[in-house]
Design a protein around this motif. Structure first.
Motif, PDB file in Angstrom:
ATOM      1  N   UNK A  75      -5.593  11.024  -1.160  1.00  0.00           N
ATOM      2  CA  UNK A  75      -7.007  11.124  -0.793  1.00  0.00           C
ATOM      3  C   UNK A  75      -7.873  10.960  -2.028  1.00  0.00           C
ATOM      4  N   UNK A  76      -9.028  10.345  -1.829  1.00  0.00           N
ATOM      5  CA  UNK A  76      -9.983  10.168  -2.934  1.00  0.00           C
ATOM      6  C   UNK A  76     -11.248   9.534  -2.403  1.00  0.00           C
ATOM      7  N   UNK A  77     -12.225   9.391  -3.243  1.00  0.00           N
ATOM      8  CA  UNK A  77     -13.509   8.853  -2.811  1.00  0.00           C
ATOM      9  C   UNK A  77     -13.497   7.346  -2.658  1.00  0.00           C
ATOM     10  N   UNK A  78     -14.534   6.846  -1.999  1.00  0.00           N
ATOM     11  CA  UNK A  78     -14.647   5.400  -1.785  1.00  0.00           C
ATOM     12  C   UNK A  78     -14.856   4.662  -3.099  1.00  0.00           C
ATOM     13  N   UNK A  79     -15.281   5.383  -4.133  1.00  0.00           N
ATOM     14  CA  UNK A  79     -15.542   4.743  -5.430  1.00  0.00           C
ATOM     15  C   UNK A  79     -14.387   4.917  -6.404  1.00  0.00           C
ATOM     16  N   UNK A  80     -13.343   5.621  -5.975  1.00  0.00           N
ATOM     17  CA  UNK A  80     -12.285   5.908  -6.933  1.00  0.00           C
ATOM     18  C   UNK A  80     -11.584   4.616  -7.375  1.00  0.00           C
ATOM     19  N   UNK A  81     -10.924   4.650  -8.497  1.00  0.00           N
ATOM     20  CA  UNK A  81     -10.200   3.468  -8.998  1.00  0.00           C
ATOM     21  C   UNK A  81      -8.908   3.332  -8.190  1.00  0.00           C
ATOM     22  N   UNK A  82      -9.042   2.736  -7.002  1.00  0.00           N
ATOM     23  CA  UNK A  82      -7.926   2.785  -6.048  1.00  0.00           C
ATOM     24  C   UNK A  82      -6.815   1.788  -6.364  1.00  0.00           C
ATOM     25  N   UNK A  83      -7.011   0.940  -7.367  1.00  0.00           N
ATOM     26  CA  UNK A  83      -5.899   0.051  -7.755  1.00  0.00           C
ATOM     27  C   UNK A  83      -4.803   0.856  -8.466  1.00  0.00           C
ATOM     28  N   UNK A  84      -5.171   2.024  -8.989  1.00  0.00           N
ATOM     29  CA  UNK A  84      -4.189   2.800  -9.770  1.00  0.00           C
ATOM     30  C   UNK A  84      -3.048   3.335  -8.880  1.00  0.00           C
ATOM     31  N   UNK A  85      -3.333   4.061  -7.801  1.00  0.00           N
ATOM     32  CA  UNK A  85      -2.217   4.546  -6.964  1.00  0.00           C
ATOM     33  C   UNK A  85      -1.399   3.403  -6.356  1.00  0.00           C
ATOM     34  N   UNK A  86      -1.983   2.210  -6.274  1.00  0.00           N
ATOM     35  CA  UNK A  86      -1.239   1.073  -5.708  1.00  0.00           C
ATOM     36  C   UNK A  86       0.023   0.776  -6.517  1.00  0.00           C
ATOM     37  N   UNK A  87       0.028   1.145  -7.798  1.00  0.00           N
ATOM     38  CA  UNK A  87       1.202   0.902  -8.645  1.00  0.00           C
ATOM     39  C   UNK A  87       2.381   1.794  -8.309  1.00  0.00           C
TER      40      UNK A  87
ATOM     41  N   UNK B  82      -9.005  -2.350  -3.199  1.00  0.00           N
ATOM     42  CA  UNK B  82      -7.908  -2.951  -3.956  1.00  0.00           C
ATOM     43  C   UNK B  82      -6.751  -3.362  -3.035  1.00  0.00           C
ATOM     44  N   UNK B  83      -6.971  -3.255  -1.728  1.00  0.00           N
ATOM     45  CA  UNK B  83      -5.914  -3.616  -0.775  1.00  0.00           C
ATOM     46  C   UNK B  83      -5.955  -5.101  -0.431  1.00  0.00           C
ATOM     47  N   UNK B  84      -4.766  -5.678  -0.260  1.00  0.00           N
ATOM     48  CA  UNK B  84      -4.700  -7.126   0.014  1.00  0.00           C
ATOM     49  C   UNK B  84      -5.363  -7.479   1.336  1.00  0.00           C
ATOM     50  N   UNK B  85      -5.186  -6.610   2.352  1.00  0.00           N
ATOM     51  CA  UNK B  85      -5.748  -6.944   3.664  1.00  0.00           C
ATOM     52  C   UNK B  85      -7.272  -7.019   3.626  1.00  0.00           C
ATOM     53  N   UNK B  86      -7.891  -6.177   2.793  1.00  0.00           N
ATOM     54  CA  UNK B  86      -9.358  -6.190   2.682  1.00  0.00           C
ATOM     55  C   UNK B  86      -9.813  -7.415   1.885  1.00  0.00           C
ATOM     56  N   UNK B  87      -9.153  -7.659   0.750  1.00  0.00           N
ATOM     57  CA  UNK B  87      -9.510  -8.836  -0.075  1.00  0.00           C
ATOM     58  C   UNK B  87      -9.362 -10.118   0.745  1.00  0.00           C
ATOM     59  N   UNK B  88      -8.255 -10.201   1.466  1.00  0.00           N
ATOM     60  CA  UNK B  88      -8.017 -11.410   2.283  1.00  0.00           C
ATOM     61  C   UNK B  88      -9.068 -11.548   3.382  1.00  0.00           C
ATOM     62  N   UNK B  89      -9.408 -10.431   4.008  1.00  0.00           N
ATOM     63  CA  UNK B  89     -10.393 -10.494   5.089  1.00  0.00           C
ATOM     64  C   UNK B  89     -11.733 -10.994   4.558  1.00  0.00           C
ATOM     65  N   UNK B  90     -12.174 -10.405   3.462  1.00  0.00           N
ATOM     66  CA  UNK B  90     -13.475 -10.821   2.903  1.00  0.00           C
ATOM     67  C   UNK B  90     -13.442 -12.291   2.481  1.00  0.00           C
TER      68      UNK B  90
END
Lengths: 259, 447
Positions: free
Chosen positions: B41-53, B252-260
């Motif tokens: 869990x974290x905020x919408x502004x958090x550096x979410x690419x980090x947990x992706x690792x 930082x999710x692929x599904x969101x990047x791809x959708x946009x």
């Protein structure tokens, strides 16, 4: 051309009928619980006074909190728009209008045609509206009609900190226990209300020609406090509570400033 | 008052896909443990690419969209608010946060399974699940509520490992190498923390991919918003709310990047090319500000009666979108960095340097920076007025709005300010706001 303006206010319903932009009738009825019925009563009274029938009306504009509850109308117009139109019609130099009604306080800046340039509304708080003076006059057991004049007899300025009707009432209770005179308390109430209204008006800015409309404009105590707060003498039309309905009727006639 | 239809209109073709991505996001989070995955869990502004690792089976739930999701479900929101208040949390705190805490206190997730076993929102007939407890908290701190929010979440859940990054290093026009490194060093410490609390080895290749996804999501979203400069606007703000939210969920999710990049942007480009309007009777253009009162998005539809379209806001453009000034002086999507990452340090440095330009972070430092951006939008998106929301539910984004109002008025834009709350419907008066809109429409000549 005969037009009619209906101001479906939260406490009173006001109707103005114009013939060639001259007032030929007006009426004022307590809104009560059945607003539609009261609206019809106000219209009937005005039609009777004007000695005309409904079919003689070329156009009808409804305004006010309950504008859509008017028994009939051709169109609606915002209260701030109607207030400005009515105020500029009565005093053409007007560029700032303050409307203090039963439920809301409003401030607006307009041009020479009565068109709104900017406006503010005192929301979600009765402390800047007529309901506040009503509650306070009740608490002090002074008839509302005498409440304004009473405050002019005040000998002291006593600050009232509460910005909320509910808390202000308990502050009044404290003043009563402190044996503060009713006149001084009445002034404290009007000063507090004026402070709230003038701070709202400062948000939009004001020029020297400020017209005060709405039922509270008849309260001389409030007018005195407001004049001191704004450091000017506000213009109070003869029948300030009818200015919104007048503006609605003017809008129905297509009046856009000038003679 | 109905106005003349001037332009063709049609529904967005990618609309259902956007909804599916959002629903899957909440499903993935809820079901993560069923497949051996992790929840965070974290905020919408958090550096979410980090947990992706940590792996491809690590699923987030971001706080603000979650609070807004509950707000849209009025009945559930009221229960959450009351539960939070009963615990002693006052009404003047962030309303998203109170919804979130309430959801934990009453142990209700706004999603669940219906009679057919389909995962659907509660208001569509699902029996709500309990709140799925996160395995760790990964948060940033720039808004005054952010770190405190999760301190309470951790307390309510009996303790959750938590790491918070201080990213309040000042405005982007004063960015320095040392400020960037200050945040980078925290992220490096954070990665060590994540390895420790999850017992997993960190994969830098996954980090690199996530950062690139982040670049794509944030730049392509801005590019989409930029297309709304067109007359007629291809998108209206009510629809924009449903689209920008994907970036707030998992930028930082692929599904969101791809959708946009592959669905939304090409479709909006096509709408502009064909002159397809979001509001077919568009005659007047305004923007709003900050979060809307989520339970009352109908006010945006109300504008359409007057031929008025809200084309978006600095909030929807800049909460996720990244922008830059182009050679011709106009605002456009930030150029995606053309970099191959070769080390964790380098990737983190580029990530932080890019992200610290987020427009919605700038006004935490100065309301004047926000005014400048709003006036720019007003001019470049050709607006006739601005609607400002004095949002009692979000102090962070509301502070300075009175100053913004004055600056916009000075710049020649009529402004209507209205009071409300993004997630606490008790503080929004729909009838009075509509009455204000009526007056405002008269002011801009739309009525």
């Amino acid at each position: 051309m005969i037009t009619m303006g209906i101001d479906m206010g939260s406490k009173y319903i006001k109707v103005v009928i114009l013939k060639d932009n001259k007032v030929i009738a007006k009426s004022n009825v307590l809104a009560g619980f059945d607003v539609k019925k009261s609206g019809q009563e106000a219209i009937d009274k005005a039609l009777k006074e004007a000695k005309i029938k409904k079919d003689d009306l070329k156009k009808v504009i409804s305004t006010g909190t309950g504008e859509k509850l008017a028994p009939f109308y051709d169109d609606t117009k915002s209260v701030v728009g109607c207030d400005s139109l009515g105020a500029v019609f009565l005093h053409p130099a007007t560029r700032t209008v303050i409307d203090v009604g039963a439920e809301e306080g409003r401030g607006m800046r307009c041009d020479e045609t009565g068109k709104i340039l900017d406006f503010e509304v005192n929301e979600k708080c009765a402390a800047g509206a007529g309901a506040f003076t009503e509650a306070m006059s009740r608490a002090l057991e002074v008839p509302l009609e005498e409440f304004g004049a009473l405050s002019l007899k005040a000998t002291e300025e006593i600050p009232m900190n509460a910005q909320c009707t509910v808390f202000a009432e308990s502050e009044v209770v404290t003043m009563v226990h402190n044996k503060v005179s009713k006149a001084n308390m009445a002034k404290a109430v009007h000063d507090a209300m004026s402070s709230r209204i003038s701070s709202m008006v400062r948000k939009i800015g004001f020029d020297k020609d400020v017209t005060l409309v709405g039922g509270v404009a008849k309260n001389v105590g409030f007018v005195d406090s407001l004049n001191k707060d704004l450091d000017l003498k506000v213009i109070v039309p003869k029948d300030p509570e009818y200015v919104g309905a007048l503006g609605a009727a003017l809008s129905a006639s297509g009046w856009k400033g000038g003679k | 008052m109905e106005t003349e239809i001037k332009y063709p209109t049609e529904k967005l073709k990618c609309w259902n896909k956007a909804k599916e991505i959002r629903l899957k996001y909440y499903k993935d989070y809820a079901e993560a443990h069923d497949n051996g995955g992790l929840r965070w869990a974290g905020g919408a502004w958090t550096f979410d690419a980090i947990p992706a690792g940590l792996g491809d089976d690590v699923y987030p739930i971001t706080s603000e969209p979650y609070g807004a999701t509950i707000a849209f479900d009025k009945d559930l929101s009221m229960k959450c608010m009351e539960a939070a208040e009963k615990e002693g949390y006052p009404r003047d705190l962030c309303s998203y946060m109170r919804n979130y805490w309430g959801s934990i206190i009453i142990d209700k997730y706004p999603f669940g399974y219906d009679d057919k076993g389909e995962f659907v929102p509660r208001f569509q007939g699902a029996k709500p699940l309990g709140f799925p407890k996160p395995d760790f908290i990964w948060q940033d701190h720039i808004c005054c509520s952010h770190a405190k929010w999760y301190q309470v979440v951790s307390d309510l859940e009996g303790g959750i490992p938590m790491f918070t990054v201080d990213n309040a290093v000042g405005p982007s026009n004063e960015l320095t190498d040392s400020k960037i490194k200050y945040v980078v060093e925290q992220l490096k410490d954070g990665i060590k923390f994540l390895e420790k609390v999850t017992g997993r080895d960190y994969n830098d290749e996954l980090l690199y991919k996530a950062i690139k996804n982040h670049f794509v999501s944030t730049s392509r979203w801005a590019e989409t918003c930029e297309l709304n400069k067109a007359i007629p606007a291809p998108l209206d703000e009510k629809s924009i709310y449903s689209l920008y939210v994907l970036g707030t969920l998992q930028k930082a999710g692929k599904q969101v990047a791809d959708f946009y990049e592959k669905d939304l942007l090409p479709e909006v480009k096509e709408r502009v090319k064909k002159g397809i309007a979001a509001v077919p009777n568009e005659k007047f253009r305004v923007m709003s500000d900050t979060q809307p009162p989520w339970s009352f998005l109908s006010i945006f539809r109300y504008l359409e009666k007057f031929g008025c379209v809200s084309i978006g806001s600095l909030y929807t453009f800049g909460l996720i979108g990244q922008w830059e000034e182009k050679e011709d002086g106009t605002w456009g999507a930030k150029t995606i960095p053309d970099i191959d990452f070769s080390s964790r340090d380098q990737a983190l440095y580029e990530y932080v340097k890019y992200e610290l330009h987020k427009p919605e972070w700038q006004h935490f430092y100065s309301c004047h920076l926000k005014s400048d951006m709003m006036i720019r939008i007003g001019k470049e998106w050709k607006l006739q007025g601005v609607m400002l929301h004095y949002n009692r539910g979000c102090e962070g984004l509301t502070v300075g709005i009175a100053e913004n109002r004055l600056a916009l008025l000075d710049a020649g834009f009529p402004v209507m300010a209205f009071e409300g709350n993004n997630a606490d419907e008790r503080e929004f008066d729909e009838a009075r706001t509509k009455a204000k809109i009526n007056a405002f429409m008269e002011t801009i000549g739309a009525k």
